[in-house]
Write a protein that holds these residues in place. Structure first.
Motif, PDB file in Angstrom:
ATOM      1  N   ILE A  52       0.825  -1.201   0.000  1.00 37.97           N
ATOM      2  CA  ILE A  52       0.000   0.000   0.000  1.00 37.97           C
ATOM      3  C   ILE A  52       0.865   1.260   0.000  1.00 37.97           C
ATOM      4  O   ILE A  52       0.521   2.255  -0.644  1.00 37.97           O
ATOM      5  N   LEU A  53       2.009   1.230   0.673  1.00 37.73           N
ATOM      6  CA  LEU A  53       2.931   2.369   0.597  1.00 37.73           C
ATOM      7  C   LEU A  53       3.361   2.613  -0.850  1.00 37.73           C
ATOM      8  O   LEU A  53       3.425   3.759  -1.305  1.00 37.73           O
ATOM      9  N   LYS A  54       3.624   1.545  -1.580  1.00 37.91           N
ATOM     10  CA  LYS A  54       4.016   1.682  -2.990  1.00 37.91           C
ATOM     11  C   LYS A  54       2.873   2.245  -3.828  1.00 37.91           C
ATOM     12  O   LYS A  54       3.092   3.018  -4.748  1.00 37.91           O
ATOM     13  N   GLU A  55       1.629   1.865  -3.503  1.00 35.83           N
ATOM     14  CA  GLU A  55       0.458   2.411  -4.194  1.00 35.83           C
ATOM     15  C   GLU A  55       0.406   3.926  -4.056  1.00 35.83           C
ATOM     16  O   GLU A  55       0.073   4.629  -4.998  1.00 35.83           O
ATOM     17  N   HIS A  56       0.704   4.419  -2.861  1.00 33.71           N
ATOM     18  CA  HIS A  56       0.622   5.850  -2.572  1.00 33.71           C
ATOM     19  C   HIS A  56       1.878   6.617  -2.979  1.00 33.71           C
ATOM     20  O   HIS A  56       1.855   7.844  -3.028  1.00 33.71           O
ATOM     21  N   GLU A  57       2.947   5.904  -3.272  1.00 37.04           N
ATOM     22  CA  GLU A  57       4.239   6.546  -3.507  1.00 37.04           C
ATOM     23  C   GLU A  57       4.216   7.519  -4.686  1.00 37.04           C
ATOM     24  O   GLU A  57       4.779   8.613  -4.607  1.00 37.04           O
ATOM     25  N   SER A  58       3.570   7.146  -5.783  1.00 31.29           N
ATOM     26  CA  SER A  58       3.569   8.026  -6.957  1.00 31.29           C
ATOM     27  C   SER A  58       2.831   9.333  -6.675  1.00 31.29           C
ATOM     28  O   SER A  58       3.183  10.373  -7.209  1.00 31.29           O
ATOM     29  N   GLU A  59       1.832   9.274  -5.816  1.00 34.94           N
ATOM     30  CA  GLU A  59       1.049  10.465  -5.486  1.00 34.94           C
ATOM     31  C   GLU A  59       1.722  11.308  -4.397  1.00 34.94           C
ATOM     32  O   GLU A  59       1.798  12.520  -4.496  1.00 34.94           O
ATOM     33  N   LYS A  60       2.225  10.638  -3.353  1.00 33.46           N
ATOM     34  CA  LYS A  60       2.704  11.356  -2.176  1.00 33.46           C
ATOM     35  C   LYS A  60       4.225  11.398  -2.061  1.00 33.46           C
ATOM     36  O   LYS A  60       4.775  12.279  -1.398  1.00 33.46           O
ATOM     37  N   GLY A  61       4.897  10.437  -2.667  1.00 33.20           N
ATOM     38  CA  GLY A  61       6.363  10.417  -2.616  1.00 33.20           C
ATOM     39  C   GLY A  61       6.891  10.424  -1.192  1.00 33.20           C
ATOM     40  O   GLY A  61       6.365   9.759  -0.315  1.00 33.20           O
ATOM     41  N   ASP A  62       7.927  11.233  -0.977  1.00 38.71           N
ATOM     42  CA  ASP A  62       8.542  11.349   0.343  1.00 38.71           C
ATOM     43  C   ASP A  62       8.082  12.597   1.083  1.00 38.71           C
ATOM     44  O   ASP A  62       8.783  13.089   1.971  1.00 38.71           O
ATOM     45  N   SER A  63       6.924  13.114   0.728  1.00 40.20           N
ATOM     46  CA  SER A  63       6.449  14.362   1.345  1.00 40.20           C
ATOM     47  C   SER A  63       6.343  14.258   2.864  1.00 40.20           C
ATOM     48  O   SER A  63       6.487  15.265   3.561  1.00 40.20           O
ATOM     49  N   TRP A  64       6.129  13.051   3.367  1.00 42.34           N
ATOM     50  CA  TRP A  64       6.008  12.865   4.813  1.00 42.34           C
ATOM     51  C   TRP A  64       7.276  13.299   5.546  1.00 42.34           C
ATOM     52  O   TRP A  64       7.209  13.734   6.699  1.00 42.34           O
ATOM     53  N   LYS A  65       8.426  13.220   4.883  1.00 44.51           N
ATOM     54  CA  LYS A  65       9.689  13.566   5.532  1.00 44.51           C
ATOM     55  C   LYS A  65       9.766  15.048   5.891  1.00 44.51           C
ATOM     56  O   LYS A  65      10.451  15.426   6.833  1.00 44.51           O
ATOM     57  N   ASP A  66       9.070  15.881   5.135  1.00 44.33           N
ATOM     58  CA  ASP A  66       9.122  17.327   5.336  1.00 44.33           C
ATOM     59  C   ASP A  66       7.937  17.878   6.126  1.00 44.33           C
ATOM     60  O   ASP A  66       7.882  19.071   6.393  1.00 44.33           O
ATOM     61  N   GLN A  67       6.995  17.001   6.474  1.00 45.76           N
ATOM     62  CA  GLN A  67       5.808  17.455   7.185  1.00 45.76           C
ATOM     63  C   GLN A  67       6.086  17.555   8.686  1.00 45.76           C
ATOM     64  O   GLN A  67       6.754  16.694   9.259  1.00 45.76           O
ATOM     65  N   PRO A  68       5.557  18.599   9.331  1.00 41.68           N
ATOM     66  CA  PRO A  68       5.660  18.652  10.797  1.00 41.68           C
ATOM     67  C   PRO A  68       4.897  17.477  11.423  1.00 41.68           C
ATOM     68  O   PRO A  68       3.950  16.953  10.822  1.00 41.68           O
ATOM     69  N   ASP A  69       5.312  17.101  12.609  1.00 39.97           N
ATOM     70  CA  ASP A  69       4.660  15.974  13.282  1.00 39.97           C
ATOM     71  C   ASP A  69       3.158  16.166  13.402  1.00 39.97           C
ATOM     72  O   ASP A  69       2.394  15.213  13.214  1.00 39.97           O
ATOM     73  N   ASN A  70       2.718  17.391  13.707  1.00 38.92           N
ATOM     74  CA  ASN A  70       1.276  17.602  13.893  1.00 38.92           C
ATOM     75  C   ASN A  70       0.493  17.330  12.611  1.00 38.92           C
ATOM     76  O   ASN A  70      -0.642  16.860  12.663  1.00 38.92           O
ATOM     77  N   VAL A  71       1.092  17.576  11.454  1.00 41.27           N
ATOM     78  CA  VAL A  71       0.423  17.276  10.182  1.00 41.27           C
ATOM     79  C   VAL A  71       0.315  15.763   9.996  1.00 41.27           C
ATOM     80  O   VAL A  71      -0.728  15.246   9.577  1.00 41.27           O
ATOM     81  N   LEU A  72       1.373  15.040  10.344  1.00 45.08           N
ATOM     82  CA  LEU A  72       1.326  13.574  10.241  1.00 45.08           C
ATOM     83  C   LEU A  72       0.316  12.990  11.224  1.00 45.08           C
ATOM     84  O   LEU A  72      -0.384  12.023  10.897  1.00 45.08           O
ATOM     85  N   VAL A  73       0.211  13.581  12.406  1.00 44.63           N
ATOM     86  CA  VAL A  73      -0.796  13.118  13.374  1.00 44.63           C
ATOM     87  C   VAL A  73      -2.195  13.410  12.839  1.00 44.63           C
ATOM     88  O   VAL A  73      -3.096  12.566  12.956  1.00 44.63           O
ATOM     89  N   ASP A  74      -2.388  14.576  12.235  1.00 42.01           N
ATOM     90  CA  ASP A  74      -3.687  14.884  11.633  1.00 42.01           C
ATOM     91  C   ASP A  74      -4.042  13.871  10.545  1.00 42.01           C
ATOM     92  O   ASP A  74      -5.193  13.439  10.444  1.00 42.01           O
ATOM     93  N   ARG A  75      -3.057  13.488   9.739  1.00 39.81           N
ATOM     94  CA  ARG A  75      -3.300  12.474   8.701  1.00 39.81           C
ATOM     95  C   ARG A  75      -3.666  11.126   9.327  1.00 39.81           C
ATOM     96  O   ARG A  75      -4.500  10.394   8.793  1.00 39.81           O
ATOM     97  N   LEU A  76      -3.040  10.804  10.444  1.00 43.90           N
ATOM     98  CA  LEU A  76      -3.379   9.568  11.154  1.00 43.90           C
ATOM     99  C   LEU A  76      -4.846   9.592  11.579  1.00 43.90           C
ATOM    100  O   LEU A  76      -5.580   8.620  11.366  1.00 43.90           O
ATOM    101  N   PHE A  77      -5.280  10.710  12.154  1.00 45.01           N
ATOM    102  CA  PHE A  77      -6.683  10.816  12.560  1.00 45.01           C
ATOM    103  C   PHE A  77      -7.621  10.766  11.363  1.00 45.01           C
ATOM    104  O   PHE A  77      -8.716  10.205  11.447  1.00 45.01           O
ATOM    105  N   GLN A  78      -7.179  11.310  10.232  1.00 45.30           N
ATOM    106  CA  GLN A  78      -7.979  11.212   9.012  1.00 45.30           C
ATOM    107  C   GLN A  78      -8.129   9.751   8.590  1.00 45.30           C
ATOM    108  O   GLN A  78      -9.213   9.318   8.189  1.00 45.30           O
ATOM    109  N   GLU A  79      -7.045   8.986   8.678  1.00 49.64           N
ATOM    110  CA  GLU A  79      -7.108   7.559   8.330  1.00 49.64           C
ATOM    111  C   GLU A  79      -8.037   6.804   9.280  1.00 49.64           C
ATOM    112  O   GLU A  79      -8.777   5.912   8.863  1.00 49.64           O
ATOM    113  N   ILE A  80      -8.004   7.173  10.553  1.00 49.61           N
ATOM    114  CA  ILE A  80      -8.908   6.532  11.522  1.00 49.61           C
ATOM    115  C   ILE A  80     -10.358   6.831  11.149  1.00 49.61           C
ATOM    116  O   ILE A  80     -11.218   5.938  11.175  1.00 49.61           O
ATOM    117  N   HIS A  81     -10.623   8.066  10.773  1.00 49.46           N
ATOM    118  CA  HIS A  81     -11.975   8.430  10.347  1.00 49.46           C
ATOM    119  C   HIS A  81     -12.381   7.638   9.099  1.00 49.46           C
ATOM    120  O   HIS A  81     -13.515   7.137   9.021  1.00 49.46           O
TER     121      HIS A  81
END
Length: 76
Positions: A17-46
């Motif tokens: 699934i990471l490979k599925e998302h790679e073309s769209e999102k790439g390594d953008s997670w590396k540059d995101q602040p932790d709070n943005v990654l936590v927000d994405r986690l909550f979005q996935e939970i939703h």
């Protein structure tokens, strides 16, 4: 199956699934602040709560946790 075999299958799904998302999102997670990654986690939970493929969403949740962990562990 034992726990190691279940874990191997789970990790295999995470990688797929990471490979599925790679073309769209790439390594953008590396540059995101932790709070943005936590927000994405909550979005996935939703999404887990409302979408018709809970198994897929559980892997997305695990991947979100992994990316946050990897960023904090190796990139901070």
């Amino acid at each position: 199956m034992n726990i190691d075999q279940y874990l191997d299958k789970f990790i295999s799904e995470m990688k797929r699934i990471l490979k599925e998302h790679e073309s769209e999102k790439g390594d953008s997670w590396k540059d995101q602040p932790d709070n943005v990654l936590v927000d994405r986690l909550f979005q996935e939970i939703h999404e887990f709560e409302i979408k018709n493929d809970p198994d897929y969403e559980l892997i997305d949740i695990a991947n979100s946790c992994f990316l946050l962990w990897a960023k904090r562990k190796f990139l901070s």
